[in-house]
Design a protein around this motif. Structure first.
Motif, PDB file in Angstrom:
ATOM      1  N   ALA A 299       5.247  -8.559 -16.942  1.00  0.00           N
ATOM      2  CA  ALA A 299       5.228  -7.121 -16.687  1.00  0.00           C
ATOM      3  C   ALA A 299       5.237  -6.827 -15.195  1.00  0.00           C
ATOM      4  O   ALA A 299       5.970  -5.942 -14.723  1.00  0.00           O
ATOM      5  CB  ALA A 299       3.996  -6.493 -17.350  1.00  0.00           C
ATOM      6  N   LEU A 300       4.433  -7.568 -14.433  1.00  0.00           N
ATOM      7  CA  LEU A 300       4.348  -7.324 -12.993  1.00  0.00           C
ATOM      8  C   LEU A 300       5.662  -7.675 -12.304  1.00  0.00           C
ATOM      9  O   LEU A 300       6.170  -6.906 -11.472  1.00  0.00           O
ATOM     10  CB  LEU A 300       3.198  -8.136 -12.402  1.00  0.00           C
ATOM     11  N   SER A 333       9.839 -13.061  -6.472  1.00  0.00           N
ATOM     12  CA  SER A 333       8.662 -13.045  -5.599  1.00  0.00           C
ATOM     13  C   SER A 333       7.406 -13.596  -6.262  1.00  0.00           C
ATOM     14  O   SER A 333       6.426 -13.895  -5.577  1.00  0.00           O
ATOM     15  CB  SER A 333       8.398 -11.624  -5.094  1.00  0.00           C
ATOM     16  N   LEU A 334       7.428 -13.738  -7.582  1.00  0.00           N
ATOM     17  CA  LEU A 334       6.277 -14.287  -8.295  1.00  0.00           C
ATOM     18  C   LEU A 334       6.581 -15.638  -8.946  1.00  0.00           C
ATOM     19  O   LEU A 334       5.801 -16.132  -9.750  1.00  0.00           O
ATOM     20  CB  LEU A 334       5.775 -13.294  -9.344  1.00  0.00           C
ATOM     21  N   MET A 335       7.710 -16.229  -8.586  1.00  0.00           N
ATOM     22  CA  MET A 335       8.079 -17.506  -9.202  1.00  0.00           C
ATOM     23  C   MET A 335       7.180 -18.652  -8.757  1.00  0.00           C
ATOM     24  O   MET A 335       7.027 -19.635  -9.485  1.00  0.00           O
ATOM     25  CB  MET A 335       9.548 -17.831  -8.925  1.00  0.00           C
ATOM     26  N   ASP A 336       6.586 -18.554  -7.575  1.00  0.00           N
ATOM     27  CA  ASP A 336       5.644 -19.607  -7.179  1.00  0.00           C
ATOM     28  C   ASP A 336       4.431 -19.610  -8.100  1.00  0.00           C
ATOM     29  O   ASP A 336       3.908 -20.667  -8.466  1.00  0.00           O
ATOM     30  CB  ASP A 336       5.233 -19.464  -5.712  1.00  0.00           C
ATOM     31  N   GLY A 368      12.473  -7.464   2.614  1.00  0.00           N
ATOM     32  CA  GLY A 368      11.070  -7.787   2.855  1.00  0.00           C
ATOM     33  C   GLY A 368      10.217  -6.535   2.975  1.00  0.00           C
ATOM     34  O   GLY A 368       9.070  -6.512   2.505  1.00  0.00           O
ATOM     35  N   GLU A 369      10.759  -5.487   3.589  1.00  0.00           N
ATOM     36  CA  GLU A 369      10.028  -4.225   3.698  1.00  0.00           C
ATOM     37  C   GLU A 369       9.814  -3.599   2.321  1.00  0.00           C
ATOM     38  O   GLU A 369       8.736  -3.055   2.035  1.00  0.00           O
ATOM     39  CB  GLU A 369      10.790  -3.257   4.605  1.00  0.00           C
ATOM     40  N   LEU A 370      10.834  -3.676   1.471  1.00  0.00           N
ATOM     41  CA  LEU A 370      10.691  -3.153   0.108  1.00  0.00           C
ATOM     42  C   LEU A 370       9.616  -3.924  -0.655  1.00  0.00           C
ATOM     43  O   LEU A 370       8.774  -3.330  -1.348  1.00  0.00           O
ATOM     44  CB  LEU A 370      12.021  -3.248  -0.644  1.00  0.00           C
ATOM     45  N   LEU A 371       9.640  -5.243  -0.526  1.00  0.00           N
ATOM     46  CA  LEU A 371       8.666  -6.078  -1.225  1.00  0.00           C
ATOM     47  C   LEU A 371       7.260  -5.814  -0.705  1.00  0.00           C
ATOM     48  O   LEU A 371       6.302  -5.729  -1.496  1.00  0.00           O
ATOM     49  CB  LEU A 371       9.032  -7.556  -1.049  1.00  0.00           C
ATOM     50  N   HIS A 372       7.120  -5.674   0.595  1.00  0.00           N
ATOM     51  CA  HIS A 372       5.817  -5.368   1.196  1.00  0.00           C
ATOM     52  C   HIS A 372       5.264  -4.054   0.650  1.00  0.00           C
ATOM     53  O   HIS A 372       4.077  -3.965   0.297  1.00  0.00           O
ATOM     54  CB  HIS A 372       5.967  -5.294   2.715  1.00  0.00           C
ATOM     55  N   LEU A 373       6.101  -3.025   0.547  1.00  0.00           N
ATOM     56  CA  LEU A 373       5.654  -1.734   0.013  1.00  0.00           C
ATOM     57  C   LEU A 373       5.173  -1.890  -1.425  1.00  0.00           C
ATOM     58  O   LEU A 373       4.094  -1.385  -1.796  1.00  0.00           O
ATOM     59  CB  LEU A 373       6.787  -0.715   0.082  1.00  0.00           C
ATOM     60  N   ALA A 374       5.950  -2.587  -2.254  1.00  0.00           N
ATOM     61  CA  ALA A 374       5.569  -2.767  -3.661  1.00  0.00           C
ATOM     62  C   ALA A 374       4.243  -3.497  -3.783  1.00  0.00           C
ATOM     63  O   ALA A 374       3.383  -3.122  -4.587  1.00  0.00           O
ATOM     64  CB  ALA A 374       6.672  -3.523  -4.403  1.00  0.00           C
ATOM     65  N   GLU A 375       4.041  -4.532  -2.978  1.00  0.00           N
ATOM     66  CA  GLU A 375       2.797  -5.301  -3.043  1.00  0.00           C
ATOM     67  C   GLU A 375       1.607  -4.467  -2.576  1.00  0.00           C
ATOM     68  O   GLU A 375       0.510  -4.577  -3.138  1.00  0.00           O
ATOM     69  CB  GLU A 375       2.932  -6.568  -2.187  1.00  0.00           C
ATOM     70  N   CYS A 376       1.805  -3.626  -1.568  1.00  0.00           N
ATOM     71  CA  CYS A 376       0.714  -2.766  -1.096  1.00  0.00           C
ATOM     72  C   CYS A 376       0.300  -1.758  -2.164  1.00  0.00           C
ATOM     73  O   CYS A 376      -0.889  -1.487  -2.351  1.00  0.00           O
ATOM     74  CB  CYS A 376       1.131  -2.033   0.180  1.00  0.00           C
ATOM     75  N   ILE A 377       1.280  -1.218  -2.873  1.00  0.00           N
ATOM     76  CA  ILE A 377       0.967  -0.253  -3.926  1.00  0.00           C
ATOM     77  C   ILE A 377       0.238  -0.938  -5.082  1.00  0.00           C
ATOM     78  O   ILE A 377      -0.741  -0.401  -5.617  1.00  0.00           O
ATOM     79  CB  ILE A 377       2.255   0.431  -4.427  1.00  0.00           C
ATOM     80  N   GLU A 378       0.688  -2.115  -5.467  1.00  0.00           N
ATOM     81  CA  GLU A 378       0.036  -2.849  -6.554  1.00  0.00           C
ATOM     82  C   GLU A 378      -1.438  -3.102  -6.244  1.00  0.00           C
ATOM     83  O   GLU A 378      -2.286  -2.999  -7.125  1.00  0.00           O
ATOM     84  CB  GLU A 378       0.747  -4.177  -6.784  1.00  0.00           C
ATOM     85  N   ARG A 379      -1.728  -3.437  -5.002  1.00  0.00           N
ATOM     86  CA  ARG A 379      -3.111  -3.721  -4.589  1.00  0.00           C
ATOM     87  C   ARG A 379      -3.645  -2.569  -3.750  1.00  0.00           C
ATOM     88  O   ARG A 379      -4.185  -2.757  -2.655  1.00  0.00           O
ATOM     89  CB  ARG A 379      -3.158  -5.038  -3.819  1.00  0.00           C
ATOM     90  N   MET A 380      -3.517  -1.389  -4.306  1.00  0.00           N
ATOM     91  CA  MET A 380      -3.833  -0.163  -3.590  1.00  0.00           C
ATOM     92  C   MET A 380      -5.238  -0.156  -2.997  1.00  0.00           C
ATOM     93  O   MET A 380      -5.460   0.297  -1.872  1.00  0.00           O
ATOM     94  CB  MET A 380      -3.662   1.035  -4.529  1.00  0.00           C
TER      95      MET A 380
END
Length: 420
Positions: A299-300, A333-336, A368-380
């Motif tokens: 889902a994530l 981005s979550l394959m690791d 990378g900027e898009l990914l950074h934004l998504a990660e910041c929102i997820e861990r608000m």
């Protein structure tokens, strides 16, 4: 009763949904977190105002689009509880989360009783000790939330035993490591909230499963423009892949005008672009085959991928290849975490363009900027202060952000279920 005064406009906020898992690691619900752009980091008062604003404009937001089939846990304070905004809320889908600091007054208790009779359920958060006021609230509570960061381990064990005696459902919050999860599982917790499931656990010498290898082989065929006969032959070697492909193309999500019974038809109908996307999602689907449903990592990853794609479409309109790359960055981005293999090693096995590697390894460049934004929102709750600068960097409004967030949530819940 009057609606609370809302300091934030209806769309002057952004949101995150944090997964809540059951003891089998299946999705149970989401805690919905809202922040006003006018607020400072983690400003609770303005967060409550933003929550009330969302509820009051639920028809515009579409709460069911955000939570799908899961339950939604939403913070409310005394002012919101005493208001009339609950007419907008799907009571069977919502758990109202109140804090231990809630004023336990006769009017508040009467209103909670009334809402219970209307079918609403309540969770109690920020519990750090037993108290007379807490005992009064327990009569109305279904879920007790214990924040692992705020309570010593010995107190967590003591409170868990106390509340289990009272037949309450226990929810561990801020579960960030596998050790946290294991400890709370042993204490009898029913539900778990935190990103422990998305934290990479690198295992040296880890090998991919046969099903994962089959998917990666197919991805290589699709991206190398192999003919459909070769792709069909590879799909047939994995029975589960073939069945899921047929299920997908015959689902409402694809909208085929007639029933498709052959793999060659399915490959033609889906097309190379959608086939590659489905294969990327299928890498995360293997753990769900045991019947647990959509896994939290699936889902994530899929929500993050769709979010990045939609952001790219909005910021770089008319450039479909850019949106496709953004989706790939999100899903990879979550394959690791998925494979238990270092990202550098993954990129050695799955060749990608430099822009994708820069985004995945260094969070640099446009993707990378898009990914950074998504990660910041997820861990608000931890990265709230970083969201506004990220939005400014991308010249993106909160109005557009919420629209894309809701679309990504809805896409995951409606489309990904057909992939597994």
């Amino acid at each position: 009763m009057n609606d609370p005064t809302l300091s934030a406009p209806a769309r002057d906020f952004y949101l995150a949904r944090q997964p809540i898992l059951d003891r089998k690691q299946a999705l149970f619900g989401y805690e919905l977190l809202f922040r006003s752009t006018a607020a400072g980091p983690a400003n609770v008062d303005t967060a409550i105002a933003a929550t009330a604003s969302v509820i009051a404009h639920a028809a515009q937001l579409g709460l069911e689009r955000v939570i799908g089939d899961a339950l939604g846990f939403i913070h409310v304070d005394a002012e919101v509880i005493m208001s009339d905004i609950f007419v907008f809320m799907p009571r069977e889908k919502v758990v109202l989360e109140i804090m231990d600091s809630l004023p336990v007054t006769p009017p508040v208790l009467a209103r909670i009783t009334e809402l219970m009779h209307h079918g609403f359920r309540f969770a109690l958060g920020d519990v750090v000790r037993d108290s007379p006021d807490l005992q009064k609230l327990l009569l109305f509570i279904d879920f007790i939330k214990l924040d692992l960061r705020d309570i010593a381990a010995a107190d967590v064990a003591r409170l868990a035993a106390l509340f289990k005696q009272g037949k309450k459902k226990l929810l561990a919050e801020k579960v960030e490591t596998r050790d946290d999860y294991t400890a709370c599982l042993g204490l009898g917790f029913d539900y778990f909230q935190g990103f422990y499931f998305a934290t990479p656990a690198i295992i040296r010498g880890r090998k991919l499963s046969p099903s994962q290898l089959a998917v990666i082989e197919l991805m290589a065929l699709v991206t190398s423009d192999a003919d459909n006969v070769a792709i069909e032959r590879a799909v047939k070697r994995d029975v589960t892949l073939g069945l899921n492909l047929l299920r997908l193309v015959n689902s409402a999500a694809i909208g085929a005008r007639y029933r498709i019974d052959s793999l060659s038809q399915a490959i033609n109908v889906l097309g190379r672009r959608q086939l590659q996307r489905w294969l990327q999602i299928m890498l995360y689907a293997e753990p769900a085959r045991a019947g647990a449903g959509m896994t939290p990592l699936l889902a994530l990853a899929s929500t993050r991928a769709r979010m990045l794609e939609l952001l790219a479409q909005r910021l770089r309109p008319g450039q479909r290849s850019v949106a496709d790359v953004a989706f790939t960055v999100g899903i990879m981005s979550l394959m690791d975490t998925l494979f238990g293999i270092d990202m550098q090693e993954i990129l050695a096995q799955i060749p990608v363009i430099d822009e994708v590697a820069d985004a995945l390894l260094r969070r640099s460049g446009f993707f990378g900027e898009l990914l950074h934004l998504a990660e910041c929102i997820e861990r608000m709750e931890e990265k709230d202060s970083l969201v506004a600068p990220a939005l400014r960097q991308l010249a993106l409004s909160t109005d557009a952000l919420v629209e894309l967030e809701v679309a990504a949530f809805e896409w995951t819940d409606n489309v990904v279920r057909f992939a597994i």
